[in-house]
Motif scaffolding. Structure first.
Motif, PDB file in Angstrom:
ATOM      1  N   LEU A 171       0.836  -1.201   0.000  1.00 10.73           N
ATOM      2  CA  LEU A 171       0.000   0.000   0.000  1.00 10.73           C
ATOM      3  C   LEU A 171       0.872   1.252   0.000  1.00 10.73           C
ATOM      4  N   VAL A 172       1.850   1.280   0.902  1.00 10.67           N
ATOM      5  CA  VAL A 172       2.719   2.449   0.996  1.00 10.67           C
ATOM      6  C   VAL A 172       3.478   2.638  -0.315  1.00 10.67           C
ATOM      7  N   LEU A 207       0.356   2.775  -3.732  1.00  2.18           N
ATOM      8  CA  LEU A 207      -0.868   3.576  -3.796  1.00  2.18           C
ATOM      9  C   LEU A 207      -0.653   4.957  -4.414  1.00  2.18           C
ATOM     10  N   PRO A 208       0.451   5.662  -4.092  1.00  2.00           N
ATOM     11  CA  PRO A 208       0.596   7.009  -4.652  1.00  2.00           C
ATOM     12  C   PRO A 208       0.723   7.025  -6.179  1.00  2.00           C
ATOM     13  N   ALA A 243      -6.875   6.692  -9.787  1.00  2.00           N
ATOM     14  CA  ALA A 243      -8.120   6.278  -9.135  1.00  2.00           C
ATOM     15  C   ALA A 243      -9.052   5.633 -10.158  1.00  2.00           C
ATOM     16  N   PHE A 264      -7.071  -0.784  -2.532  1.00  2.00           N
ATOM     17  CA  PHE A 264      -8.052  -0.480  -1.488  1.00  2.00           C
ATOM     18  C   PHE A 264      -8.672  -1.753  -0.914  1.00  2.00           C
TER      19      PHE A 264
END
Lengths: 296, 325
Positions: free
Chosen positions: B281-282, B285-286, B290, B299
Motif C-alpha cells: 500500500l505504501v 498507492l501514490p 483512481a 483499497f
C-alpha cells in the motif's frame, strides 16, 4: 524441633526443581536486561548518528530538494502545527466520549458496545486510517494533500486514546466526592465540570501528552493526507498548504533518494525526533509524579 | 438504576431552570461524541468497501475490466501492468513477518511481564516500565531508519558476505521490539489480576518460584495472555512504515524464494526482499490512478487489513469471556 510432617520430602522442592528455578530466574533477568540493552543501543545509535548534524542551521534552514545542506525548519513547524490542530479536533470529541462512557453509559450492553467500537478504532492500523482519510478528505471533499486533511485524519488516531484515558481517569475519582457533590444539589453536568474533571485533569493531561507523542511520530497517515511537500513560505498557517512533517520527511528522503546528504539529514531528523519524545516522556514522568504526590 | 440519577434530579430551583436544561443538553452532547466513534467505525468500513469492492463489480467508474474474487485472493501473481492482481503473496508476507515477530515477542514479552510483576526488585520494576514506555513511544519511521542504517548493514556484513540483508528477518526483529511493549503491559495486567492466593498456595505447597509461575500462574492467566499476544499480532500486521523501510519491497518474493538455489531454503526465506499488505500500500498507492483495477485492488487490501483488525478485536472479546467464565 520441627514436626515430622514438615520433613516430608515433597514439602521441599527437589534438587532438580531448585536448579531449574535458579536457571529460570537467571533467564528472566537476562531477557529483561536484554530489552534494556536493546533500548540503549537503539537510542545510542540514533543519537550518535544524528548528533553531528544537529546544529542551529539544521533547525532554522529550509530543506533542499537536490543539494546538500538543507534544514528541517518547515517540517518541525508542520509537526507541531499538525499535532496541535489534531488535538484541537480530538480533545473535545475524545473527552466528551470518555465522559459519556464513564458517567452515562451505565454498566451494561451500551457500555460494552461503545468500548468495542473504541477498541476497534484504537486497533485499526494507521495505514487503514490513512486510506480512509485519503478517500474522504483528500478525494471526496477535494482538500488534496493539505494540513487540514492531515489534521482531520490524525485526529482519528487520537480520539480512541483520549477517550480511553478520560474514561479511566474519571472512573478513578472517589465515589464520595461524587456523592458529596450530588448531595449539595449539583446537577450531573455541574458535578462533571466542577468536581470530576478538575480531579482527573492531571490524569487526562498525561494521556494527552502521550497522544501528542504518538501523533508527532505518526507517518503512514500523513504521507497519504498531508503529503510529502512543504509550503515555500514560512511560517505558513494556511490549512490548505501541503504539510510534510518530520516523520514523513524522514521516511521520504530515505526512500526517494534525490538528496546527496539524505543520510545525514535523516540521521539528524531521527535524533531530533528522539530528543522531542524523550522530553515528552520526561514531562509525563513529572505529571505522574505530581499525581502520586497529590493522591498520597 | 444509578443512585445518582434520582439524587441529582431533586429540584433545588425547579426542574425547568437553566442548569437542568443544560444538564440535559450536555447528556446529548456527550452521547454525540461517543457516537462519533461509532460513525467512524462504520464510515471506514463503508468507504473502504466502496473503493475496495469496486474492483469486483461492474461499475461505471471502473476504468478496467472486472476482476473475480478468485484471481485476486487466491493467486500470488502480481503484475498490475499486465493485468494480473493476485495478492496472496502479500497476505503470506504479512503473516510470515507477523509470525516471525511473535515467535520471539510472545514468549519474551510474557516472561518479561512475569519478571516485572513477580520477581523484579522495586528499582528494576520502575526501570522496566520506563524502558517499555520509551520503546512504545518511538515512532515507526525511527525504528525503520535504525533498521535501514544500522541493522541491515550489520547483518549483511556479519552473516551474508555483504549481500543485501533486507527481508523478513530484519523486518521481524524490528517488529518484535515494536510489539513487545504491548504484550508486556497487557500480560502484566493479566498477572496482576490473578488472586495472590494462587501464588501463595503454590509456594506453601512447596513449589519453587518457577514451578508456581510455570504450572499455576501462567495457566491461570492464559486467556488474558492470549489476548495480549493477539493484540500484539494486530499491531504487527498493521505496521507499515518500519517494515516498508527494511523488507525490500519485492512483490514477486514468493517465486524468488522458490526458484533461487544459491542458499539454504531458510536463508532464502529470511533474506529475500519481500512485500506485505501494508508495504505494498505504501509503495504503490501514490502511483496508481483512481478507478483503475490496480488502485481498487490496493483499497481491497486495505479493506482486508481492516476486517483483520475487527476479527482480532472480536477474538480478544471471545478470549476475555472465556477468561471470566
Amino acid at each position: 524441633m520441627s514436626s515430622p510432617t514438615l520433613r516430608r520430602p515433597e514439602m521441599r522442592p527437589r534438587a532438580s526443581a531448585r536448579i531449574v528455578d535458579r536457571l529460570m530466574r537467571g533467564v528472566l533477568w537476562a531477557i529483561a536486561l536484554g530489552f534494556i540493552v536493546v533500548l540503549v543501543i537503539f537510542v545510542g545509535a540514533i543519537l550518535r548518528q544524528g548528533w553531528p548534524v544537529l546544529n542551529w542551521g539544521f533547525f532554522t534552514k529550509m530543506p533542499e530538494t537536490l543539494d546538500a545542506g538543507g534544514g528541517i525548519k518547515p517540517e518541525l513547524f508542520n509537526s507541531i502545527y499538525l499535532v496541535g490542530l489534531s488535538l484541537a479536533i480530538s480533545l473535545p470529541t475524545g473527552i466528551g466520549a470518555g465522559i459519556y462512557l464513564a458517567e452515562y453509559a451505565g454498566q451494561g450492553r451500551v457500555l460494552r458496545f461503545f468500548r468495542l467500537c473504541i477498541e476497534t478504532l484504537a486497533g485499526t492500523p494507521s495505514i487503514v486510517l490513512a486510506l480512509f482519510g485519503m478517500i474522504v478528505f483528500v478525494q471526496t471533499l477535494g482538500w488534496s494533500f493539505s494540513i487540514r486533511a492531515g489534521a482531520m485524519t490524525l485526529a482519528l488516531l487520537n480520539i480512541p486514546i483520549i477517550t480511553r484515558v478520560t474514561e479511566m481517569s474519571l472512573r478513578g475519582v472517589p465515589q464520595d466526592l461524587k456523592e458529596a457533590s450530588y448531595g449539595l444539589g449539583a446537577t450531573k453536568l455541574q458535578t462533571i465540570l466542577k468536581v470530576l474533571l478538575p480531579y482527573s485533569a492531571t490524569g487526562i493531561l498525561t494521556g494527552v501528552v502521550l497522544t501528542a507523542g504518538r501523533a508527532f511520530g505518526e507517518s503512514a497517515i500523513l504521507v497519504f493526507t498531508a503529503g510529502t511537500n512543504v509550503s515555500s513560505h514560512f511560517p505558513d498557517f494556511r490549512l490548505t498548504s501541503p504539510g510534510e512533517t518530520l516523520a514523513v520527511h524522514l521516511w521520504y528522503i530515505t526512500s526517494d533518494g534525490t538528496l546527496p546528504d539524505a543520510r545525514e539529514i535523516a540521521a539528524g531528523t531521527a535524533a531530533a525526533m528522539i530528543l522531542v519524545l524523550l522530553c515528552l516522556n520526561l514531562s509525563v514522568r513529572l505529571l505522574d509524579h505530581g499525581i502520586r504526590k497529590r493522591t498520597r | 438504576m444509578d443512585p445518582a440519577e434520582t439524587r441529582h434530579s431533586l429540584p433545588s430551583k425547579g426542574p425547568g431552570s437553566l442548569r437542568f436544561l443544560l444538564d440535559r443538553g450536555a447528556h446529548s452532547l456527550f452521547l454525540a461524541c461517543a457516537l462519533v466513534v461509532v460513525a467512524l467505525i462504520a464510515g471506514i468500513l463503508v468507504f473502504l468497501s466502496m473503493r475496495g469492492l469496486a474492483a469486483f463489480l461492474p461499475l461505471a467508474s471502473n476504468t478496467g475490466r472486472v476482476l473475480s474474487l478468485r484471481e485476486v485472493f487466491l493467486s500470488a501473481d502480481w503484475a498490475p501492468s499486465s493485468d494480473r492482481f493476485g495478492i496472496l503473496s502479500f497476505v503470506a508476507g504479512s503473516l510470515s513477518v507477523t509470525g516471525l515477530a511473535l515467535l520471539v515477542a510472545a514468549p519474551s514479552g510474557i516472561l518479561t511481564a512475569v519478571f516485572v510483576t513477580l520477581l523484579a526488585p522495586g528499582w528494576m520494576k520502575a526501570l522496566m516500565r520506563q524502558v517499555m514506555d520509551l520503546l512504545v513511544g518511538i515512532p515507526s519511521v525511527v525504528y525503520g531508519i535504525f533498521g535501514l542504517t544500522f541493522l541491515l548493514p550489520l547483518v549483511s556484513s556479519k552473516w551474508l558476505h555483504d549481500s543485501p540483508a533486507s527481508g523478513f528477518l530484519v523486518a521481524a526483529s524490528i517488529l518484535t521490539v515494536m510489539i513487545v511493549p504491548t504484550i508486556v503491559s497487557l500480560s502484566m495486567d493479566a498477572f496482576e489480576a490473578l488472586p495472590k492466593t494462587l501464588d501463595e498456595g503454590a509456594l506453601a505447597l512447596g513449589s519453587t518460584r518457577w514451578q508456581s509461575i510455570w504450572r499455576v500462574l501462567i495457566p491461570a492467566a492464559r486467556p488474558r495472555l492470549m489476548t495480549a499476544v493477539v493484540l500484539g499480532m494486530g499491531r504487527a500486521i498493521g505496521e507499515a512504515m518500519a517494515v516498508q523501510m527494511v523488507i525490500g519491497n519485492n512483490p514477486a518474493w514468493l517465486s524468488l524464494v522458490r526458484e533461487a538455489t544459491d542458499r539454504a531454503p531458510l536463508m532464502r526465506f529470511l533474506f529475500t526482499p519481500a512485500a506485505t499488505l501494508t508495504t505494498e500500500l505504501v509503495q504503490e498507492l501514490p502511483n496508481t490512478p483512481a478507478g483503475s483495477p490496480w488502485n481498487n485492488v490496493l483499497f481491497a487490501m486495505g479493506l482486508l487489513l481492516y476486517l483483520m483488525t475487527m476479527g482480532i478485536i472480536l477474538a480478544t472479546r471471545r478470549l476475555g469471556q472465556r477468561g471470566s467464565a
